[in-house]
Design a protein around this motif. Structure first.
Motif, PDB file in Angstrom:
ATOM      1  N   ALA A 152     -15.589   2.975  17.165  1.00  0.00           N
ATOM      2  CA  ALA A 152     -16.166   3.959  16.242  1.00  0.00           C
ATOM      3  C   ALA A 152     -15.086   4.833  15.628  1.00  0.00           C
ATOM      4  N   LEU A 153     -14.077   5.187  16.429  1.00  0.00           N
ATOM      5  CA  LEU A 153     -12.986   6.005  15.908  1.00  0.00           C
ATOM      6  C   LEU A 153     -12.190   5.243  14.846  1.00  0.00           C
ATOM      7  N   LEU A 154     -11.917   3.972  15.111  1.00  0.00           N
ATOM      8  CA  LEU A 154     -11.177   3.172  14.135  1.00  0.00           C
ATOM      9  C   LEU A 154     -11.974   3.007  12.847  1.00  0.00           C
ATOM     10  N   GLU A 155     -13.274   2.808  12.993  1.00  0.00           N
ATOM     11  CA  GLU A 155     -14.108   2.664  11.802  1.00  0.00           C
ATOM     12  C   GLU A 155     -14.066   3.931  10.962  1.00  0.00           C
ATOM     13  N   ARG A 156     -14.092   5.084  11.638  1.00  0.00           N
ATOM     14  CA  ARG A 156     -14.022   6.348  10.909  1.00  0.00           C
ATOM     15  C   ARG A 156     -12.674   6.503  10.218  1.00  0.00           C
ATOM     16  N   PHE A 157     -11.609   6.143  10.928  1.00  0.00           N
ATOM     17  CA  PHE A 157     -10.276   6.241  10.340  1.00  0.00           C
ATOM     18  C   PHE A 157     -10.166   5.345   9.107  1.00  0.00           C
ATOM     19  N   PHE A 158     -10.652   4.109   9.214  1.00  0.00           N
ATOM     20  CA  PHE A 158     -10.607   3.189   8.083  1.00  0.00           C
ATOM     21  C   PHE A 158     -11.387   3.751   6.900  1.00  0.00           C
ATOM     22  N   THR A 192      -1.045   5.317  22.724  1.00  0.00           N
ATOM     23  CA  THR A 192      -2.227   4.603  22.239  1.00  0.00           C
ATOM     24  C   THR A 192      -2.601   5.072  20.837  1.00  0.00           C
ATOM     25  N   LEU A 193      -2.525   6.378  20.628  1.00  0.00           N
ATOM     26  CA  LEU A 193      -2.837   6.923  19.307  1.00  0.00           C
ATOM     27  C   LEU A 193      -1.846   6.427  18.260  1.00  0.00           C
ATOM     28  N   LEU A 194      -0.568   6.389  18.607  1.00  0.00           N
ATOM     29  CA  LEU A 194       0.443   5.908  17.662  1.00  0.00           C
ATOM     30  C   LEU A 194       0.222   4.440  17.312  1.00  0.00           C
ATOM     31  N   VAL A 195      -0.106   3.634  18.317  1.00  0.00           N
ATOM     32  CA  VAL A 195      -0.382   2.217  18.059  1.00  0.00           C
ATOM     33  C   VAL A 195      -1.568   2.072  17.110  1.00  0.00           C
ATOM     34  N   ALA A 196      -2.618   2.863  17.351  1.00  0.00           N
ATOM     35  CA  ALA A 196      -3.813   2.781  16.510  1.00  0.00           C
ATOM     36  C   ALA A 196      -3.507   3.152  15.064  1.00  0.00           C
ATOM     37  N   LEU A 197      -2.776   4.248  14.871  1.00  0.00           N
ATOM     38  CA  LEU A 197      -2.472   4.703  13.514  1.00  0.00           C
ATOM     39  C   LEU A 197      -1.551   3.727  12.789  1.00  0.00           C
ATOM     40  N   CYS A 198      -0.509   3.257  13.478  1.00  0.00           N
ATOM     41  CA  CYS A 198       0.450   2.352  12.834  1.00  0.00           C
ATOM     42  C   CYS A 198      -0.188   1.010  12.504  1.00  0.00           C
ATOM     43  N   ALA A 199      -0.949   0.465  13.446  1.00  0.00           N
ATOM     44  CA  ALA A 199      -1.595  -0.822  13.201  1.00  0.00           C
ATOM     45  C   ALA A 199      -2.618  -0.715  12.076  1.00  0.00           C
ATOM     46  N   SER A 200      -3.393   0.355  12.077  1.00  0.00           N
ATOM     47  CA  SER A 200      -4.413   0.530  11.044  1.00  0.00           C
ATOM     48  C   SER A 200      -3.785   0.715   9.672  1.00  0.00           C
ATOM     49  N   GLN A 201      -2.731   1.537   9.612  1.00  0.00           N
ATOM     50  CA  GLN A 201      -2.074   1.791   8.338  1.00  0.00           C
ATOM     51  C   GLN A 201      -1.472   0.512   7.766  1.00  0.00           C
ATOM     52  N   TRP A 202      -0.788  -0.246   8.596  1.00  0.00           N
ATOM     53  CA  TRP A 202      -0.164  -1.479   8.117  1.00  0.00           C
ATOM     54  C   TRP A 202      -1.222  -2.488   7.680  1.00  0.00           C
ATOM     55  N   PHE A 203      -2.300  -2.576   8.430  1.00  0.00           N
ATOM     56  CA  PHE A 203      -3.366  -3.511   8.066  1.00  0.00           C
ATOM     57  C   PHE A 203      -3.968  -3.142   6.714  1.00  0.00           C
ATOM     58  N   LEU A 204      -4.214  -1.849   6.495  1.00  0.00           N
ATOM     59  CA  LEU A 204      -4.802  -1.425   5.227  1.00  0.00           C
ATOM     60  C   LEU A 204      -3.884  -1.724   4.048  1.00  0.00           C
ATOM     61  N   LEU A 205      -2.579  -1.637   4.273  1.00  0.00           N
ATOM     62  CA  LEU A 205      -1.628  -1.890   3.194  1.00  0.00           C
ATOM     63  C   LEU A 205      -1.459  -3.376   2.906  1.00  0.00           C
ATOM     64  N   ALA A 206      -1.492  -4.203   3.951  1.00  0.00           N
ATOM     65  CA  ALA A 206      -1.120  -5.608   3.793  1.00  0.00           C
ATOM     66  C   ALA A 206      -2.279  -6.586   3.947  1.00  0.00           C
ATOM     67  N   ARG A 207      -3.488  -6.103   4.147  1.00  0.00           N
ATOM     68  CA  ARG A 207      -4.614  -6.997   4.433  1.00  0.00           C
ATOM     69  C   ARG A 207      -4.845  -8.032   3.335  1.00  0.00           C
ATOM     70  N   GLU A 208      -4.676  -7.636   2.074  1.00  0.00           N
ATOM     71  CA  GLU A 208      -4.951  -8.553   0.970  1.00  0.00           C
ATOM     72  C   GLU A 208      -3.915  -9.669   0.868  1.00  0.00           C
ATOM     73  N   VAL A 209      -2.778  -9.494   1.535  1.00  0.00           N
ATOM     74  CA  VAL A 209      -1.742 -10.530   1.544  1.00  0.00           C
ATOM     75  C   VAL A 209      -1.793 -11.329   2.844  1.00  0.00           C
ATOM     76  N   LEU A 210      -1.887 -10.628   3.975  1.00  0.00           N
ATOM     77  CA  LEU A 210      -1.792 -11.288   5.271  1.00  0.00           C
ATOM     78  C   LEU A 210      -3.027 -12.115   5.615  1.00  0.00           C
ATOM     79  N   LEU A 211      -4.212 -11.603   5.328  1.00  0.00           N
ATOM     80  CA  LEU A 211      -5.423 -12.332   5.706  1.00  0.00           C
ATOM     81  C   LEU A 211      -5.531 -13.695   5.016  1.00  0.00           C
TER      82      LEU A 211
END
Length: 236
Positions: free
Chosen positions: A113-119, A182-201
């Motif tokens: 739920a927290l990740l969904e809110r962050f996204f 854990t918080l740093l991993v969540a923020l870094c992974a989420s940020q990178w995914f949001l930036l690169a999702r259209e290329v990586l997926l």
């Protein structure tokens, strides 16, 4: 004796219709300095997101806000200062929204739920692009959660919630070091995914759509919950 030519009639003069008095212009509603400043920031933000801060200037912002270049300069001085204020404004709104969600309700939200809110918050207006630009151009102090120790306050809230869950489960609460990492991993992974999702997926044979986003959050959420010890290792 020369004969007189008949004189033609003089053309009749056209009488113009009397002009109606112009209606007095409606008096302009004067903005307070705070309202004018906020209007400029609201006009600047979508320009910075769509075009990138390096391609926008004070003239473009003034035109979008419907004010003079001089007024923008009066309130912000330089374009660099205006960009900084836009980033800080977004930072404060983002951090406040996320902390409110984290601490709201009687039941602590799980990692998913927290990740969904962050996204949801970060994807509004594609603010992840501004965050990346701030980091890559040496303006990391303007990134969300950094100003006014926003990241530290967020870690405090996460530690509090993880402690509540651990108490309910009858297990030891996670250490502060575990919460921070854990918080740093969540923020870094989420940020990178949001930036690169259209290329990586697509490279991985997956569509860049809501289903893939949800699956990413599900997997990352399970990893974070296991890291914090708030969910059994075999639970996700």
């Amino acid at each position: 004796m020369a004969s007189k030519r008949p004189q033609g009639r003089a053309p009749a003069r056209r009488t113009s219709a009397p002009r109606r008095p112009a209606k007095p212009a409606a008096p302009r509603k004067r903005r307070t300095p705070e309202e004018a400043r906020e209007a400029i920031l609201q006009a600047a933000e979508p320009l910075l997101v769509e075009q990138g801060p390096d391609r926008v200037g004070l003239q473009a912002v003034a035109k979008a806000a419907g004010v003079s270049h001089a007024l923008v300069t009066h309130y912000f001085g330089t374009y660099e200062a205006l960009v900084r204020e836009v980033l800080l404004r977004r930072n404060e709104l983002l951090a406040a929204s996320f902390r409110e969600h984290l601490l709201s309700g009687d039941t602590p939200p799980d990692a998913g739920a927290l990740l969904e809110r962050f996204f949801t918050v970060v994807q509004e207006g594609q603010h992840s692009r501004l965050m990346a630009w701030a980091l890559l151009t040496g303006r990391a102090e303007h990134m969300p959660f950094v100003r006014a120790q926003g990241l530290r306050l967020l870690a405090d809230a996460l530690e509090f919630q993880a402690g509540r869950v651990a108490q309910a489960q009858g297990t030891p609460p996670p250490s502060r070091d575990t919460v921070d990492m854990t918080l740093l991993v969540a923020l870094c992974a989420s940020q990178w995914f949001l930036l690169a999702r259209e290329v990586l997926l697509p490279v991985m044979g997956r569509p860049a759509d809501a289903t893939s986003d949800a699956r990413f959050r599900e997997v990352l959420g399970g990893m974070l919950e296991r890291s914090l010890g708030v969910k059994p290792p075999g639970g996700g």
